[in-house]
Design an enzyme around this catalytic site. Structure first.
Site, PDB file in Angstrom:
ATOM      1  N   GLU A 198       0.830  -1.198   0.000  1.00 44.31           N
ATOM      2  CA  GLU A 198       0.000   0.000   0.000  1.00 44.31           C
ATOM      3  C   GLU A 198       0.872   1.259   0.000  1.00 44.31           C
ATOM      4  O   GLU A 198       2.024   1.236   0.428  1.00 44.31           O
ATOM      5  CB  GLU A 198      -0.900   0.027   1.249  1.00 44.31           C
ATOM      6  CG  GLU A 198      -1.818  -1.162   1.381  1.00 44.31           C
ATOM      7  CD  GLU A 198      -1.108  -2.453   1.777  1.00 44.31           C
ATOM      8  OE1 GLU A 198      -0.078  -2.401   2.468  1.00 44.31           O
ATOM      9  OE2 GLU A 198      -1.584  -3.525   1.351  1.00 44.31           O
ATOM     10  N   SER A 217      -4.738 -11.213   1.566  1.00 42.80           N
ATOM     11  CA  SER A 217      -5.422 -12.518   1.513  1.00 42.80           C
ATOM     12  C   SER A 217      -6.559 -12.514   2.530  1.00 42.80           C
ATOM     13  O   SER A 217      -7.010 -11.451   2.955  1.00 42.80           O
ATOM     14  CB  SER A 217      -4.422 -13.641   1.845  1.00 42.80           C
ATOM     15  OG  SER A 217      -3.974 -13.521   3.177  1.00 42.80           O
ATOM     16  N   ASN A 240       5.708  -6.575   9.378  1.00 41.21           N
ATOM     17  CA  ASN A 240       6.323  -5.253   9.179  1.00 41.21           C
ATOM     18  C   ASN A 240       5.322  -4.183   9.594  1.00 41.21           C
ATOM     19  O   ASN A 240       4.109  -4.428   9.589  1.00 41.21           O
ATOM     20  CB  ASN A 240       6.671  -5.063   7.691  1.00 41.21           C
ATOM     21  CG  ASN A 240       5.449  -5.239   6.792  1.00 41.21           C
ATOM     22  OD1 ASN A 240       5.042  -6.382   6.506  1.00 41.21           O
ATOM     23  ND2 ASN A 240       4.848  -4.154   6.386  1.00 41.21           N
TER      24      ASN A 240
HETATM   25  N1  HPA Z   1       0.778  -4.880   3.256  1.00 47.43           N
HETATM   26  C1  HPA Z   1       0.093  -5.846   2.617  1.00 47.43           C
HETATM   27  N2  HPA Z   1       0.382  -7.125   2.710  1.00 47.43           N
HETATM   28  C2  HPA Z   1       1.404  -7.474   3.496  1.00 47.43           C
HETATM   29  C3  HPA Z   1       2.171  -6.525   4.199  1.00 47.43           C
HETATM   30  C4  HPA Z   1       1.833  -5.143   4.065  1.00 47.43           C
HETATM   31  O1  HPA Z   1       2.454  -4.244   4.654  1.00 47.43           O
HETATM   32  N3  HPA Z   1       3.115  -7.209   4.876  1.00 47.43           N
HETATM   33  C5  HPA Z   1       2.925  -8.532   4.599  1.00 47.43           C
HETATM   34  N4  HPA Z   1       1.895  -8.696   3.765  1.00 47.43           N
END
Ligand code: HPA
Length: 278
Positions: A198, A217, A240
């Site tokens: 994003e 997902s 993260n």
């Molecule tokens: N955004 C979308 N999907 C993800 C992220 C994220 O920051 N980290 C792991 N999958």
């Protein structure tokens, strides 16, 4: 009955339920387990949990089962594993998730869930790796999904079937999870389509509309599970801080690395929780 030579993808020429029934039949035949009780989809960081829940009875390559593809995403496995729990019940671990962004359509995305239901599973445990929007959610920690916001503009339900999604992520199962680990936070999962992460503005938006976690997902899969009457339990591993929440840019390597480091903790959580599921 199918074998590896006449596998078909989840497409328009066969009904989703018929393809799921066909897949379940192949799983029963190849695993020797006529019926599964619980199913799990293990996302980034959750893969190690399979072996910790019980005895591995059978591993089936995804390509051998009608409608499944092996995932193209590094860090996502490509097999279906039958596990015998200590009380004799069986869990089916689906390590072959098709993501919406792969472009194979929503039927392919939820084929694993429909197949799980066709094998007899009454509980669907959905796990993923996701970005933390809520600053209280530190990378490396699992979070219970309490609800979701589906920003894919798609639904796995076809036709005029108005399925109720109140309490989609079972309160009873969340309480059970917290009885195993009372430090588990709960949050609202926002599904974006991906595969790009994003923008910081989108992450701010996700927070404003009530989201705590962003990912690619789970929401579509949860809807499909509810449609077929399964109880849903959802977990995100925060891999993260979402874009703009932390100053550092995101990378898939970081997501995989955090997942690896968290694996023992997540495996221990599911090893304790899954045998307690009703
Ligand atoms: N955004 C979308 N999907 C993800 C992220 C994220 O920051 N980290 C792991 N999958």
């Amino acid at each position: 009955m199918s074998d590896a030579s006449d596998i078909r993808p989840a497409t328009d020429d066969v009904s989703p339920d018929a393809l799921a029934a066909e897949a379940a039949e192949v799983i029963a035949r190849l695993s020797g387990i006529p019926q599964h009780d619980i199913a799990l989809t293990l996302g980034s960081g959750w893969g190690k949990a399979a072996e910790s829940m019980g005895e591995v009875v059978s591993e089936i390559a995804a390509e051998q089962v009608p409608g499944f593809r092996s995932s193209q995403v590094v860090g996502h496995g490509g097999k279906l594993t039958s596990i015998r729990l200590s009380d004799g019940r069986h869990a089916l671990v689906i390590g072959a998730r098709t993501h919406f962004y792969e472009g194979h359509g929503v039927r392919a995305v939820v084929h694993g869930v429909r197949t799980a239901a066709a094998t007899g599973a009454k509980i669907m445990v959905l796990t993923n790796g996701a970005g933390g929007v809520n600053p209280a959610f530190a990378p490396g920690r699992p979070v219970l999904i309490s609800d979701h916001i589906n920003l894919t503009a798609a639904s796995p339900i076809e036709g005029a079937n108005f399925v109720d999604l109140t309490d989609l992520y079972s309160r009873e199962l969340r309480e059970l999870a917290r009885s195993v680990d009372d430090s588990l936070h709960e949050g609202v999962y926002v599904q974006f389509t991906g595969p790009h992460y994003e923008t910081p503005a989108e992450v701010r938006y996700a927070g404003i509309i009530g989201g705590d976690i962003v990912g690619m997902s789970t929401a579509l899969e949860a809807i499909a599970a509810r449609q077929v009457g399964m109880q849903v339990l959802g977990f995100s591993l925060i891999t993260n801080a979402a874009a703009g929440i932390s100053a550092t840019p995101l990378s898939h390597e970081e997501v995989i690395q955090t997942g690896r480091e968290a694996e023992p903790r997540l495996a221990a959580l599911l090893a304790e929780l899954v045998p307690l599921l009703p």
